[in-house]
Design a protein around this motif. Structure first.
Motif, short mmCIF file in Angstrom:
data_model
loop_
_atom_site.label_atom_id
_atom_site.label_comp_id
_atom_site.label_asym_id
_atom_site.label_seq_id
_atom_site.Cartn_x
_atom_site.Cartn_y
_atom_site.Cartn_z
N ILE A 2 1.02 -1.13 0.31
CA ILE A 2 -0.19 0.17 0.13
C ILE A 2 1.01 1.29 0.17
CG2 ILE A 2 -1.73 0.93 1.22
CD1 ILE A 2 -3.18 -1.35 2.29
N PHE A 3 0.76 2.07 -0.81
CA PHE A 3 1.31 3.31 -0.91
C PHE A 3 0.66 3.87 -0.81
CE2 PHE A 3 2.97 0.48 -4.04
CZ PHE A 3 4.13 0.14 -4.58
N PRO A 4 0.83 5.68 0.41
CA PRO A 4 0.78 6.68 1.10
C PRO A 4 0.74 7.62 -0.48
CG PRO A 4 2.96 7.06 1.42
CD PRO A 4 2.89 5.18 0.81
N VAL A 5 -1.28 8.41 -0.26
CA VAL A 5 -1.19 8.88 -1.57
C VAL A 5 -1.77 9.91 -1.04
CG1 VAL A 5 -2.89 8.91 -3.10
CG2 VAL A 5 -2.49 7.36 -2.76
N GLU A 6 -1.17 11.36 -1.29
CA GLU A 6 -1.45 12.75 -1.38
C GLU A 6 -2.14 13.61 -2.32
OE1 GLU A 6 0.19 13.39 1.73
OE2 GLU A 6 0.72 12.12 1.70
N HIS A 7 -3.07 14.32 -0.90
CA HIS A 7 -4.41 14.68 -2.00
C HIS A 7 -3.99 15.57 -1.81
CE1 HIS A 7 -6.87 11.12 -3.27
NE2 HIS A 7 -6.57 10.87 -1.73
N ALA A 26 -4.12 13.68 -6.78
CA ALA A 26 -3.16 12.63 -5.93
C ALA A 26 -2.06 12.28 -6.74
CB ALA A 26 -4.44 11.55 -5.84
N SER A 27 -1.07 11.70 -5.57
CA SER A 27 0.28 11.50 -6.33
C SER A 27 0.60 10.44 -5.42
CB SER A 27 1.59 12.28 -5.83
OG SER A 27 2.92 12.18 -5.85
N ALA A 28 1.09 9.71 -5.54
CA ALA A 28 1.47 8.06 -4.87
C ALA A 28 3.41 8.56 -4.57
CB ALA A 28 1.00 7.21 -5.31
N GLY A 29 4.51 9.92 -4.62
CA GLY A 29 5.31 9.55 -4.46
C GLY A 29 5.47 10.16 -6.06
N THR A 32 5.96 8.79 -9.66
CA THR A 32 4.23 8.29 -10.53
C THR A 32 3.28 9.92 -10.65
OG1 THR A 32 3.10 8.82 -7.94
CG2 THR A 32 3.70 6.25 -8.21
N LYS A 55 -9.29 10.48 2.38
CA LYS A 55 -8.72 9.57 2.69
C LYS A 55 -9.62 8.31 3.30
CE LYS A 55 -3.74 10.63 2.65
NZ LYS A 55 -2.75 10.21 3.47
#
Length: 104
Positions: A2-7, A26-29, A32, A55
């Motif tokens: 599971i990758f953390p997702v920033e919104h 949204a970005s997972a890093g 991506t 989330k």
């Protein structure tokens, strides 16, 4: 995995007095691409409240199109997307959602 997702709040559109459309970027890093998550959410809640709880919400659409067009006509939502749609659910909440999509 599971990758953390920033919104980040990308766009907000008033549907009616009860519901707003929220679009988050949204970005997972760093490795991506951005994706854009679409939510129908209570207009009685603040933007800050929505972002604090994003989330735990489920988007009705996820796309890679950063220029998707959202228009409201007579309480109905019209979306025009050019690009990939990763997921889409036509939720009602009394709001009809019309999707016009093309791959490019």
């Amino acid at each position: 995995m599971i990758f953390p997702v920033e919104h980040d709040l990308y766009k907000k559109v008033k549907i009616n007095n009860a519901v707003n459309l929220y679009v988050t970027q949204a970005s997972a890093g760093a490795m991506t691409s951005f994706s854009y998550h679409y939510y129908l959410y209570s207009a009685k809640k603040s933007d800050a409240y929505f972002m604090a709880h994003v989330k735990s919400e489920t988007p009705f659409m996820v796309t890679n199109d950063d220029r998707a067009i959202a228009e409201v006509k007579e309480g109905q939502l019209y979306l025009r997307v050019h690009g990939k749609i990763y997921s889409f659910n036509n939720v009602s909440n009394g709001i009809r959602i019309y999707l016009d999509a093309s791959p490019y």
